[in-house]
Write a protein that holds these residues in place. Structure first.
Motif, mmCIF file in Angstrom:
data_model
loop_
_atom_site.group_PDB
_atom_site.id
_atom_site.type_symbol
_atom_site.label_atom_id
_atom_site.label_comp_id
_atom_site.label_asym_id
_atom_site.label_seq_id
_atom_site.Cartn_x
_atom_site.Cartn_y
_atom_site.Cartn_z
ATOM 1 N N VAL A 133 14.933 11.197 4.181
ATOM 2 C CA VAL A 133 15.339 10.229 5.200
ATOM 3 C C VAL A 133 14.479 8.971 5.200
ATOM 4 C CG1 VAL A 133 16.249 12.027 6.714
ATOM 5 C CG2 VAL A 133 13.893 11.237 7.033
ATOM 6 N N ASP A 134 13.391 8.968 4.431
ATOM 7 C CA ASP A 134 12.501 7.815 4.540
ATOM 8 C C ASP A 134 11.968 7.339 3.198
ATOM 9 O OD1 ASP A 134 10.913 5.960 6.290
ATOM 10 O OD2 ASP A 134 9.259 7.004 5.337
ATOM 11 N N SER A 135 11.029 8.063 2.596
ATOM 12 C CA SER A 135 10.261 7.481 1.495
ATOM 13 C C SER A 135 11.073 7.262 0.229
ATOM 14 C CB SER A 135 9.039 8.356 1.184
ATOM 15 O OG SER A 135 9.412 9.660 0.796
ATOM 16 N N SER A 136 12.171 8.003 0.033
ATOM 17 C CA SER A 136 12.971 7.825 -1.188
ATOM 18 C C SER A 136 13.873 6.598 -1.115
ATOM 19 C CB SER A 136 13.825 9.069 -1.454
ATOM 20 O OG SER A 136 14.831 9.208 -0.465
ATOM 21 N N VAL A 137 14.024 6.030 0.072
ATOM 22 C CA VAL A 137 14.957 4.920 0.293
ATOM 23 C C VAL A 137 14.171 3.646 0.595
ATOM 24 C CG1 VAL A 137 16.847 4.065 1.723
ATOM 25 C CG2 VAL A 137 16.677 6.520 1.196
ATOM 26 N N GLY A 138 14.465 2.578 -0.116
ATOM 27 C CA GLY A 138 13.883 1.301 0.256
ATOM 28 C C GLY A 138 12.910 0.699 -0.723
ATOM 29 N N GLY A 139 12.463 1.470 -1.731
ATOM 30 C CA GLY A 139 11.699 0.884 -2.813
ATOM 31 C C GLY A 139 10.213 0.732 -2.597
ATOM 32 N N LYS A 140 9.650 1.328 -1.545
ATOM 33 C CA LYS A 140 8.198 1.294 -1.401
ATOM 34 C C LYS A 140 7.594 2.384 -2.281
ATOM 35 C CE LYS A 140 6.987 -0.611 3.120
ATOM 36 N NZ LYS A 140 6.300 -0.287 4.398
ATOM 37 N N THR A 141 6.708 1.984 -3.177
ATOM 38 C CA THR A 141 6.049 2.945 -4.060
ATOM 39 C C THR A 141 4.553 2.692 -4.011
ATOM 40 O OG1 THR A 141 6.000 1.565 -6.058
ATOM 41 C CG2 THR A 141 8.057 2.752 -5.588
ATOM 42 N N GLY A 142 3.753 3.702 -4.375
ATOM 43 C CA GLY A 142 2.324 3.444 -4.380
ATOM 44 C C GLY A 142 1.490 4.697 -4.333
ATOM 45 N N ILE A 143 0.180 4.468 -4.252
ATOM 46 C CA ILE A 143 -0.801 5.545 -4.190
ATOM 47 C C ILE A 143 -1.796 5.240 -3.081
ATOM 48 C CG2 ILE A 143 -0.591 6.214 -6.622
ATOM 49 C CD1 ILE A 143 -3.105 4.544 -7.176
ATOM 50 N N ASN A 144 -2.575 6.248 -2.724
ATOM 51 C CA ASN A 144 -3.599 6.091 -1.698
ATOM 52 C C ASN A 144 -4.920 5.669 -2.312
ATOM 53 O OD1 ASN A 144 -1.731 7.012 0.217
ATOM 54 N ND2 ASN A 144 -2.400 9.137 -0.003
ATOM 55 N N HIS A 145 -5.775 5.124 -1.480
ATOM 56 C CA HIS A 145 -7.164 4.807 -1.831
ATOM 57 C C HIS A 145 -8.045 5.495 -0.785
ATOM 58 C CE1 HIS A 145 -10.886 2.449 -2.214
ATOM 59 N NE2 HIS A 145 -10.465 2.149 -3.431
ATOM 60 N N PRO A 146 -9.247 5.910 -1.134
ATOM 61 C CA PRO A 146 -10.102 6.562 -0.125
ATOM 62 C C PRO A 146 -10.281 5.752 1.152
ATOM 63 C CG PRO A 146 -11.051 6.847 -2.297
ATOM 64 C CD PRO A 146 -9.871 5.928 -2.476
#
Length: 366
Positions: A133-146
């Motif tokens: 319902v959220d993260s797969s839709v809309g094209g926001k991609t990325g990784i975390n940083h400490p």
């Protein structure tokens, strides 16, 4: 099967929603450019569903990358495993990456697709309710940083999103609840009619009723698709999708990624946003009671972790992506179903709401 279209001109794409879709080659093959395909999954989802997906790809062969499971692994080291797999298999610009997993897999696979040879196709096959319902839709991609969540990434749209509700059957109840936080978010921020439907049907969603799930997922995707089409890169209205996230990201960063699920942190964050909105005189007490009741029925935390301090919240929020010109921005509620972005919240009001939530002691660990 339901279809929702994300309207972005020549980068538009469909979201397919239904049962048994993982076994439908006709949904996958039109979005694959060549025989090169790389399935990116994780150590939990792969053994359950990877072979079923591979069967739907027919004669498409290529790399298979299995990542360690969990938010704690959403980092550069894990991202490099995808690049290693692509390079070792000699994949070129015509390859298609397929993200088979939850939000962490989808975010990292999408970021890899945006970066590999400066951009290749990818398909989202989300396996958790939150990612559907959220993260797969809309094209926001990325990784975390400490030092901050999702601080490194790219806006990069998939070719298609294929949502098979059957994949939710193997999820722990806690993961279902985490996904419901994002579903509830859409009702609170701009769809009062959907919010009322959720109040009447939340128990059906917790129980994974198929008809209720398909309706809630479709309605959520429609809400997000409309916002993304209007503001792809979060220059305006898309910021409303961050309801609960400024508080939630602070919780995740302080406790360590993965100790609270993202949706759990967002649930507590939405409760804090509602309480701050009441403090500012926008919501009535009865409105806050409605929000609390819905979150409780979804089995989500309704308070900040009592192990956190106000100063820790403020420190983490000061490096959040939503800080603009040194000022904290919050998504708050003028009314249930009407969210607004504000950047002039008084420090004393914010501190009061945070301290009250921490002191309630309702959500130390989850």
């Amino acid at each position: 099967m339901q279809i929702v279209q994300v309207d972005l001109g020549d980068r538009s794409y469909p979201i397919y929603i239904g049962s048994g879709l993982l076994a439908e080659p006709s949904l996958f093959l039109p979005h694959i450019k060549s025989d090169q395909v790389c399935i990116v999954t994780n150590s939990t989802v792969g053994p359950l569903y990877q072979s079923r997906l591979q069967s739907s790809l027919k004669d498409k062969q290529g790399a298979q990358v299995q990542l360690p499971d969990g938010e704690a692994h959403k980092n550069f080291a894990t991202l490099n495993l995808i690049f290693d797999g692509l390079l070792q298999a000699r994949h070129n610009r015509n390859t298609t990456l397929i993200a088979l997993g939850g939000g962490v897999v989808g975010d990292m696979c999408g970021f890899a697709a945006a970066s590999y040879q400066r951009g290749v196709n990818f398909i989202q096959v989300p396996t958790t309710l939150l990612s559907q319902v959220d993260s797969s839709v809309g094209g926001k991609t990325g990784i975390n940083h400490p030092l901050g969540k999702n601080m490194i990434g790219a806006f990069y749209q998939p070719q298609a999103v294929i949502i098979d509700i059957d994949l939710l059957a193997t999820l722990p109840a806690r993961e279902i609840s985490a996904g419901l936080a994002e579903v509830i978010k859409y009702g609170l921020l701009g769809d009062a009619e959907f919010l009322r439907w959720l109040e009447l049907n939340i128990e059906r969603l917790v129980a994974l009723d198929p008809d209720a799930l398909i309706y809630a997922i479709r309605r959520s995707c429609e809400n997000k698709a409309k916002i993304v089409a209007a503001d792809e890169r979060e220059g305006g209205v898309r910021a409303l999708l961050n309801l609960g996230h400024t508080f939630g990201h602070a919780i995740e960063t302080q406790l360590g990624y993965g100790n609270w699920l993202h949706g759990e942190a967002v649930g507590a964050g939405m409760m804090l946003a509602a309480e701050l909105s009441e403090k500012l005189g926008w919501l009535a007490a009865k409105d806050v009671v409605r929000v609390r009741g819905l979150l409780e029925k979804a089995q989500l935390p309704i308070a900040a972790p009592k192990s956190m301090t106000v100063d820790q919240f403020l420190a983490h929020m000061s490096v959040d992506k939503k800080v603009m010109d040194g000022r904290l921005r919050f998504v708050l509620l003028k009314a249930l179903g009407e969210a607004v972005v504000v950047n002039d919240v008084g420090l004393s009001d914010l501190q009061h709401v945070l301290q009250a939530s921490i002191s309630s002691g309702l959500a130390d660990t989850h």
